[in-house]
Scaffold this motif. Structure first.
Motif, PDB file in Angstrom:
ATOM      1  N   GLY A 172      -3.279  -6.732  87.435  1.00  8.04           N
ATOM      2  CA  GLY A 172      -3.783  -7.581  86.471  1.00  8.04           C
ATOM      3  C   GLY A 172      -4.325  -6.784  85.294  1.00  8.04           C
ATOM      4  O   GLY A 172      -4.254  -7.194  84.105  1.00  8.04           O
ATOM      5  N   ALA A 173      -5.262  -5.708  85.662  1.00 10.86           N
ATOM      6  CA  ALA A 173      -5.716  -4.687  84.552  1.00 10.86           C
ATOM      7  C   ALA A 173      -4.766  -4.238  83.566  1.00 10.86           C
ATOM      8  O   ALA A 173      -4.957  -4.090  82.632  1.00 10.86           O
ATOM      9  N   THR A 174      -3.719  -3.607  84.492  1.00  8.64           N
ATOM     10  CA  THR A 174      -2.660  -2.796  83.753  1.00  8.64           C
ATOM     11  C   THR A 174      -2.010  -4.031  82.676  1.00  8.64           C
ATOM     12  O   THR A 174      -1.889  -3.719  81.475  1.00  8.64           O
ATOM     13  N   ARG A 175      -1.574  -4.936  83.303  1.00  7.07           N
ATOM     14  CA  ARG A 175      -1.013  -6.067  82.390  1.00  7.07           C
ATOM     15  C   ARG A 175      -1.932  -6.619  81.227  1.00  7.07           C
ATOM     16  O   ARG A 175      -1.467  -6.763  79.871  1.00  7.07           O
ATOM     17  N   ALA A 181       3.124   0.434  83.599  1.00  7.40           N
ATOM     18  CA  ALA A 181       3.233   0.847  84.882  1.00  7.40           C
ATOM     19  C   ALA A 181       4.289   1.553  85.263  1.00  7.40           C
ATOM     20  O   ALA A 181       5.433   0.894  85.156  1.00  7.40           O
ATOM     21  N   VAL A 182       4.259   2.886  85.836  1.00  9.29           N
ATOM     22  CA  VAL A 182       5.297   3.418  85.874  1.00  9.29           C
ATOM     23  C   VAL A 182       5.476   3.847  87.515  1.00  9.29           C
ATOM     24  O   VAL A 182       4.767   4.350  88.027  1.00  9.29           O
ATOM     25  N   ALA A 183       6.476   3.325  88.340  1.00 13.64           N
ATOM     26  CA  ALA A 183       6.727   3.719  89.418  1.00 13.64           C
ATOM     27  C   ALA A 183       7.393   4.819  89.972  1.00 13.64           C
ATOM     28  O   ALA A 183       8.327   5.133  89.299  1.00 13.64           O
ATOM     29  N   THR A 184       6.855   5.666  90.634  1.00 16.95           N
ATOM     30  CA  THR A 184       7.754   6.687  91.347  1.00 16.95           C
ATOM     31  C   THR A 184       8.511   6.533  92.464  1.00 16.95           C
ATOM     32  O   THR A 184       7.765   5.839  93.578  1.00 16.95           O
ATOM     33  N   VAL A 185       9.619   6.287  92.612  1.00 17.80           N
ATOM     34  CA  VAL A 185      10.633   5.847  93.612  1.00 17.80           C
ATOM     35  C   VAL A 185      11.605   6.925  94.033  1.00 17.80           C
ATOM     36  O   VAL A 185      11.755   8.028  93.473  1.00 17.80           O
ATOM     37  N   THR A 186      12.258   6.820  95.109  1.00 15.60           N
ATOM     38  CA  THR A 186      13.056   7.644  95.548  1.00 15.60           C
ATOM     39  C   THR A 186      14.534   7.287  95.273  1.00 15.60           C
ATOM     40  O   THR A 186      15.399   8.268  94.966  1.00 15.60           O
ATOM     41  N   GLU A 187      14.851   6.130  94.733  1.00 15.81           N
ATOM     42  CA  GLU A 187      16.204   5.716  94.491  1.00 15.81           C
ATOM     43  C   GLU A 187      16.143   4.660  93.380  1.00 15.81           C
ATOM     44  O   GLU A 187      15.101   3.809  93.185  1.00 15.81           O
ATOM     45  N   GLY A 188      17.129   4.432  92.407  1.00 17.54           N
ATOM     46  CA  GLY A 188      16.916   3.582  91.393  1.00 17.54           C
ATOM     47  C   GLY A 188      15.979   3.598  90.295  1.00 17.54           C
ATOM     48  O   GLY A 188      15.513   2.754  89.760  1.00 17.54           O
TER      49      GLY A 188
END
Lengths: 280, 280
Positions: A172-175, A181-188
């Protein structure tokens, strides 16, 4: 000494007293230097005399304890001859966001990180990479856990920390504030150097075992994946977080113009490096 | 069981038998998959039945043990229901150098790294960043220490490892083969993105407490320092090594033309990022 044992071993005691422990002369010296609110210091006979002089000169109560007394109460391997009780000064997540926007630097958000060593290492990484602070979601380890404090090498004294942040509030606060908002993911995800990371943002780091929850992944602005060779499925959370946070710092230094996202930028992975799917 | 205790707790026993332990079903499955030489498997009643079928199908001797028996002998927090005795297959440092030259990728050299968690994490980093292998100098922790094996998440099974490498041999072999030796330092180095790291080289990572010895620093080809903000004096060794190894991987992907060294390239550190002295 019972109180020290509680503050060392119990998160609930640290929260209810808003106090935590710093062990060892190096961390105590840093606490004195950066003006932390030190409530008291407990010292065994072996503690450095000049440090203890600084403690009393600052008007901090000094309590001598018997040789070996700290070892018995602290939840730490190889406790040292001195321990300080320090006031924790958490900030709200809103305040962290304001700091990120004001400084144009990212926040780190630790989502469900359980290992205190990784948590402390990431607080240190946040300071070294110039992040505006670190948010710990509900279900993450306590940054004032003695092992996390040690692994932070004193950075918990200097980095703004928000704790027990509900995932909903994170989103909510980010939006509301227009923070990426940057996600660290292993794929994609895209390689960090092809992702715009130079401005204010929230860098989300999940636990190695569970990654980031779907509800967060559904709404992030960007996904970053470290290109990995070999048969490695994931990296240690502290390593992943460090790679993204320092890439953000590199981009803020202006070392490289980042290619725009959204266009059809080809992946540069080649050879034995696993190709990474493009982010949407 | 005495033998398991020795292999778990004693480096000298691992070396003299050239065997080490892998704990848990995940690592055992990886060992089976990559064709590791497994001498035997010890399983408590809770071990996964399909995994044990694979073990016996491969002709590996399987020894059932009592519930809780492994907990008593393994030098590990939360040991799991199955442990395998695996043959270690170290390579010589010369061979590692040949691998680096053949593949055009760097080696990681761990110099005096004591923490098994950091060592294992760096072996995993080496695999993920496409390094040609990892060398451990004399005085470094054993990569087959059970905690290092765990932290490597199975990468010890796949990454070529040289151990007990004398510092003199490290230098000699590097010089004789014309490999660049790149030191990771806290001060007096160039940022990684301004350092040529794309080719075969030896990336030297020292312990956080002691850094790299003078005798090595005196002869390295390049020095890399991660630009750090705040009051952080050094980074965790696993974090430093990861940042340099992944920057080398990034350069091999060709994501950015590296500026030539030796010219008077200005430092891009600005704002709250501590400026870093140029390399000589």
């Amino acid at each position: 000494m019972k109180r020290l044992r509680r503050l060392s071993g119990r998160r609930s005691s640290r929260r209810s007293e808003a106090r935590y422990l710093l062990d060892g002369p190096v961390l105590l010296a840093e606490a004195l230097e950066c003006g932390a609110r030190i409530e008291g210091v407990y010292a065994e006979p072996g503690a450095p005399a000049d440090l203890l002089e600084d403690v009393t000169a600052r008007g901090v109560p000094l309590q001598p304890v018997a040789q070996g007394a700290l070892r018995k109460v602290l939840d730490l391997a190889a406790p040292q001859a001195v321990v300080a009780v320090v006031a924790m000064e958490p900030v709200g997540f809103e305040e962290l966001c304001a700091g990120a926007i004001g400084s144009g630097a990212p926040l780190l958000a630790l989502v469900g990180i359980q290992d205190p060593g990784n948590a402390g290492t990431l607080v240190r990484v946040a300071e070294a990479a110039g992040c505006a602070g670190v948010a710990f979601t509900e279900g993450s380890v306590d940054p004032w856990n003695p092992k996390a404090v040690r692994a932070s090498a004193g950075s918990v004294l200097r980095v703004p920390l928000a704790v027990d942040v509900p995932t909903g509030e994170l989103l909510g606060a980010t939006r509301d504030r227009g923070l990426d908002a940057v996600a660290t993911v292993t794929e994609g995800g895209r390689p960090p150097e092809l992702t715009e990371l130079a401005g204010a943002s929230v860098l989300l780091v999940g636990s190695e075992a569970h990654g980031l929850p779907e509800e967060l992944l559904a709404v992030v602005t960007r996904r970053v994946a470290i290109p990995m060779a070999g048969r490695v499925e994931s990296l240690n959370a502290a390593v992943s977080g460090a790679l993204v946070a320092f890439e953000a710092a590199r981009q803020r230094r202006g070392a490289e113009p980042v290619r725009p996202e959204g266009g059809s930028v080809g992946q540069n992975a080649r050879g034995d490096l696993r190709p990474t799917a493009e982010n949407t």
